[in-house]
Design a protein around this motif. Structure first.
Motif, PDB file in Angstrom:
ATOM      1  N   THR A 199       0.827  -1.204   0.000  1.00  0.00           N
ATOM      2  CA  THR A 199       0.000   0.000   0.000  1.00  0.00           C
ATOM      3  C   THR A 199       0.863   1.256   0.000  1.00  0.00           C
ATOM      4  OG1 THR A 199      -1.782  -1.133   1.127  1.00  0.00           O
ATOM      5  CG2 THR A 199      -1.788   1.263   1.260  1.00  0.00           C
ATOM      6  N   TRP A 200       1.975   1.233   0.715  1.00  0.00           N
ATOM      7  CA  TRP A 200       2.853   2.411   0.744  1.00  0.00           C
ATOM      8  C   TRP A 200       3.413   2.688  -0.644  1.00  0.00           C
ATOM      9  CZ3 TRP A 200       1.864   5.392   4.519  1.00  0.00           C
ATOM     10  CH2 TRP A 200       1.577   4.892   5.785  1.00  0.00           C
ATOM     11  N   MET A 201       3.710   1.644  -1.429  1.00  0.00           N
ATOM     12  CA  MET A 201       4.164   1.860  -2.805  1.00  0.00           C
ATOM     13  C   MET A 201       3.050   2.493  -3.633  1.00  0.00           C
ATOM     14  SD  MET A 201       7.339   1.273  -3.331  1.00  0.00           S
ATOM     15  CE  MET A 201       7.360   1.299  -5.117  1.00  0.00           C
ATOM     16  N   ASP A 202       1.818   2.101  -3.383  1.00  0.00           N
ATOM     17  CA  ASP A 202       0.689   2.711  -4.092  1.00  0.00           C
ATOM     18  C   ASP A 202       0.597   4.205  -3.767  1.00  0.00           C
ATOM     19  OD1 ASP A 202       0.044   0.229  -5.166  1.00  0.00           O
ATOM     20  OD2 ASP A 202      -1.488  -0.190  -3.649  1.00  0.00           O
ATOM     21  N   ARG A 217       3.364   5.936  -5.649  1.00  0.00           N
ATOM     22  CA  ARG A 217       3.033   6.059  -7.076  1.00  0.00           C
ATOM     23  C   ARG A 217       2.036   7.191  -7.304  1.00  0.00           C
ATOM     24  NH1 ARG A 217       2.672   0.243  -6.474  1.00  0.00           N
ATOM     25  NH2 ARG A 217       4.624  -0.649  -7.240  1.00  0.00           N
ATOM     26  N   THR A 218       1.075   7.323  -6.397  1.00  0.00           N
ATOM     27  CA  THR A 218       0.111   8.418  -6.507  1.00  0.00           C
ATOM     28  C   THR A 218       0.804   9.758  -6.324  1.00  0.00           C
ATOM     29  OG1 THR A 218      -1.688   7.005  -5.728  1.00  0.00           O
ATOM     30  CG2 THR A 218      -2.020   9.389  -5.527  1.00  0.00           C
ATOM     31  N   GLU A 219       1.701   9.835  -5.345  1.00  0.00           N
ATOM     32  CA  GLU A 219       2.436  11.084  -5.144  1.00  0.00           C
ATOM     33  C   GLU A 219       3.267  11.420  -6.376  1.00  0.00           C
ATOM     34  OE1 GLU A 219       5.710  13.261  -2.245  1.00  0.00           O
ATOM     35  OE2 GLU A 219       4.927  11.300  -1.639  1.00  0.00           O
ATOM     36  N   ALA A 220       3.904  10.417  -6.972  1.00  0.00           N
ATOM     37  CA  ALA A 220       4.687  10.660  -8.191  1.00  0.00           C
ATOM     38  C   ALA A 220       3.794  11.195  -9.304  1.00  0.00           C
ATOM     39  CB  ALA A 220       5.398   9.383  -8.626  1.00  0.00           C
ATOM     40  N   SER A 221       2.613  10.628  -9.465  1.00  0.00           N
ATOM     41  CA  SER A 221       1.674  11.109 -10.482  1.00  0.00           C
ATOM     42  C   SER A 221       1.271  12.555 -10.223  1.00  0.00           C
ATOM     43  CB  SER A 221       0.422  10.232 -10.514  1.00  0.00           C
ATOM     44  OG  SER A 221       0.732   8.948 -10.967  1.00  0.00           O
ATOM     45  N   LEU A 222       1.025  12.875  -8.965  1.00  0.00           N
ATOM     46  CA  LEU A 222       0.670  14.256  -8.618  1.00  0.00           C
ATOM     47  C   LEU A 222       1.814  15.214  -8.932  1.00  0.00           C
ATOM     48  CD1 LEU A 222      -1.176  13.568  -5.252  1.00  0.00           C
ATOM     49  CD2 LEU A 222      -2.207  14.498  -7.349  1.00  0.00           C
ATOM     50  N   ARG A 223       3.044  14.777  -8.690  1.00  0.00           N
ATOM     51  CA  ARG A 223       4.203  15.634  -8.960  1.00  0.00           C
ATOM     52  C   ARG A 223       4.470  15.796 -10.453  1.00  0.00           C
ATOM     53  NH1 ARG A 223       9.034  15.318  -4.786  1.00  0.00           N
ATOM     54  NH2 ARG A 223       7.959  15.025  -2.822  1.00  0.00           N
ATOM     55  N   THR A 257       5.558   8.229   9.360  1.00  0.00           N
ATOM     56  CA  THR A 257       5.674   6.807   9.036  1.00  0.00           C
ATOM     57  C   THR A 257       5.825   6.623   7.531  1.00  0.00           C
ATOM     58  OG1 THR A 257       4.417   6.139  10.972  1.00  0.00           O
ATOM     59  CG2 THR A 257       4.528   4.555   9.160  1.00  0.00           C
ATOM     60  N   TYR A 258       5.032   7.312   6.767  1.00  0.00           N
ATOM     61  CA  TYR A 258       5.111   7.253   5.298  1.00  0.00           C
ATOM     62  C   TYR A 258       6.509   7.659   4.819  1.00  0.00           C
ATOM     63  CZ  TYR A 258       4.248   8.815   0.468  1.00  0.00           C
ATOM     64  OH  TYR A 258       4.310   9.028  -0.887  1.00  0.00           O
ATOM     65  N   ARG A 259       7.021   8.733   5.354  1.00  0.00           N
ATOM     66  CA  ARG A 259       8.362   9.199   4.951  1.00  0.00           C
ATOM     67  C   ARG A 259       9.438   8.194   5.352  1.00  0.00           C
ATOM     68  NH1 ARG A 259       7.665  15.504   6.858  1.00  0.00           N
ATOM     69  NH2 ARG A 259       6.296  16.115   5.126  1.00  0.00           N
ATOM     70  N   ARG A 260       9.300   7.622   6.534  1.00  0.00           N
ATOM     71  CA  ARG A 260      10.283   6.641   6.991  1.00  0.00           C
ATOM     72  C   ARG A 260      10.260   5.397   6.123  1.00  0.00           C
ATOM     73  NH1 ARG A 260       9.911   2.586  10.104  1.00  0.00           N
ATOM     74  NH2 ARG A 260       8.019   3.208  11.180  1.00  0.00           N
ATOM     75  N   VAL A 261       9.061   4.923   5.816  1.00  0.00           N
ATOM     76  CA  VAL A 261       8.940   3.752   4.951  1.00  0.00           C
ATOM     77  C   VAL A 261       9.573   4.046   3.592  1.00  0.00           C
ATOM     78  CG1 VAL A 261       7.282   2.298   3.702  1.00  0.00           C
ATOM     79  CG2 VAL A 261       6.934   2.783   6.130  1.00  0.00           C
ATOM     80  N   ALA A 262       9.341   5.225   3.056  1.00  0.00           N
ATOM     81  CA  ALA A 262       9.929   5.599   1.762  1.00  0.00           C
ATOM     82  C   ALA A 262      11.458   5.614   1.833  1.00  0.00           C
ATOM     83  CB  ALA A 262       9.398   6.962   1.314  1.00  0.00           C
ATOM     84  N   ARG A 263      11.993   6.143   2.933  1.00  0.00           N
ATOM     85  CA  ARG A 263      13.457   6.187   3.090  1.00  0.00           C
ATOM     86  C   ARG A 263      14.059   4.795   3.194  1.00  0.00           C
ATOM     87  NH1 ARG A 263      12.169  10.305   6.826  1.00  0.00           N
ATOM     88  NH2 ARG A 263      12.426   8.841   8.534  1.00  0.00           N
ATOM     89  N   GLU A 264      13.317   3.872   3.785  1.00  0.00           N
ATOM     90  CA  GLU A 264      13.837   2.534   4.056  1.00  0.00           C
ATOM     91  C   GLU A 264      13.563   1.524   2.940  1.00  0.00           C
ATOM     92  OE1 GLU A 264      12.164   1.575   7.868  1.00  0.00           O
ATOM     93  OE2 GLU A 264      13.440   3.027   8.907  1.00  0.00           O
ATOM     94  N   LEU A 265      12.915   1.961   1.867  1.00  0.00           N
ATOM     95  CA  LEU A 265      12.641   1.041   0.764  1.00  0.00           C
ATOM     96  C   LEU A 265      13.940   0.531   0.154  1.00  0.00           C
ATOM     97  CD1 LEU A 265       9.800   2.828  -1.225  1.00  0.00           C
ATOM     98  CD2 LEU A 265       9.622   0.677   0.012  1.00  0.00           C
ATOM     99  N   PRO A 266      13.947  -0.697  -0.330  1.00  0.00           N
ATOM    100  CA  PRO A 266      15.122  -1.192  -1.053  1.00  0.00           C
ATOM    101  C   PRO A 266      15.353  -0.345  -2.307  1.00  0.00           C
ATOM    102  CG  PRO A 266      13.583  -2.984  -0.570  1.00  0.00           C
ATOM    103  CD  PRO A 266      12.900  -1.703  -0.198  1.00  0.00           C
ATOM    104  N   VAL A 267      16.601  -0.244  -2.730  1.00  0.00           N
ATOM    105  CA  VAL A 267      16.972   0.569  -3.893  1.00  0.00           C
ATOM    106  C   VAL A 267      16.134   0.186  -5.106  1.00  0.00           C
ATOM    107  CG1 VAL A 267      18.851   1.121  -5.502  1.00  0.00           C
ATOM    108  CG2 VAL A 267      19.299   0.995  -3.048  1.00  0.00           C
ATOM    109  N   ARG A 268      15.906  -1.088  -5.288  1.00  0.00           N
ATOM    110  CA  ARG A 268      15.125  -1.573  -6.438  1.00  0.00           C
ATOM    111  C   ARG A 268      13.736  -0.913  -6.479  1.00  0.00           C
ATOM    112  NH1 ARG A 268      11.473  -5.255  -5.972  1.00  0.00           N
ATOM    113  NH2 ARG A 268      12.246  -6.251  -4.091  1.00  0.00           N
ATOM    114  N   ILE A 311      10.268   5.157  -8.318  1.00  0.00           N
ATOM    115  CA  ILE A 311       9.673   6.457  -7.989  1.00  0.00           C
ATOM    116  C   ILE A 311      10.688   7.542  -8.327  1.00  0.00           C
ATOM    117  CG2 ILE A 311       8.604   7.834  -6.149  1.00  0.00           C
ATOM    118  CD1 ILE A 311       7.111   5.175  -6.808  1.00  0.00           C
ATOM    119  N   PHE A 312      10.399   8.347  -9.354  1.00  0.00           N
ATOM    120  CA  PHE A 312      11.397   9.267  -9.898  1.00  0.00           C
ATOM    121  C   PHE A 312      11.995  10.208  -8.863  1.00  0.00           C
ATOM    122  CE2 PHE A 312       7.691  11.983 -10.249  1.00  0.00           C
ATOM    123  CZ  PHE A 312       8.184  13.248 -10.008  1.00  0.00           C
TER     124      PHE A 312
END
Length: 128
Positions: free
Chosen positions: A45-48, A51-57, A104-115, A120-121
């Motif tokens: 869900t966090w990846m979703d 992806r939505t944030e990327a679309s908005l940007r 929490t959202y920001r932390r999860v994004a920071r901790e995502l694997p490089v792949r 997410i651009f």
């Protein structure tokens, strides 16, 4: 996310705040927008949300706002990114104004694997 019918009807989904969730569920995110679904929510869900944030940007609205600053030789204000982040969280049923949810959202994004970050651009750009 809301169905097309819910969007067209202006149906509002309940917000998910950190107060309503235990820590483990908050980290995983909601899959559906009811209490029973929160207990087994997938981390995808966090990846979703990302992806939505990327679309908005990449939207004309966001780009038009940032263009004004770039054309003037200035960095756009952080509030533009924060608003895209908030809108993405809200679109997925989170309370985008709840500091614990946002952190929490920001932390999860920071901790995502490089792949996953490469997808997410704006995360990929931060990694360069």
């Amino acid at each position: 996310p809301p169905s097309k019918m819910q969007q067209e009807e202006g149906h509002k989904m309940p917000m998910i705040s950190s107060k309503a969730l235990d820590h483990e569920v908050l980290l995983k995110g909601p899959e559906k927008h009811d209490e029973a679904a929160h207990k087994n929510a997938p981390s995808s869900t966090w990846m979703d949300v990302l992806r939505t944030e990327a679309s908005l940007r990449l939207s004309e609205n966001y780009l038009g706002q940032t263009r004004l600053y770039f054309d003037a030789g200035l960095a756009p204000p952080q509030t533009l990114d924060e608003e895209a982040e908030r809108q993405a969280l809200v679109a997925h049923g989170f309370d985008g104004d709840d500091p614990a949810v946002v952190e929490t959202y920001r932390r999860v994004a920071r901790e995502l694997p490089v792949r996953q970050r490469e997808e997410i651009f704006f995360l990929k750009a931060n990694d360069k």
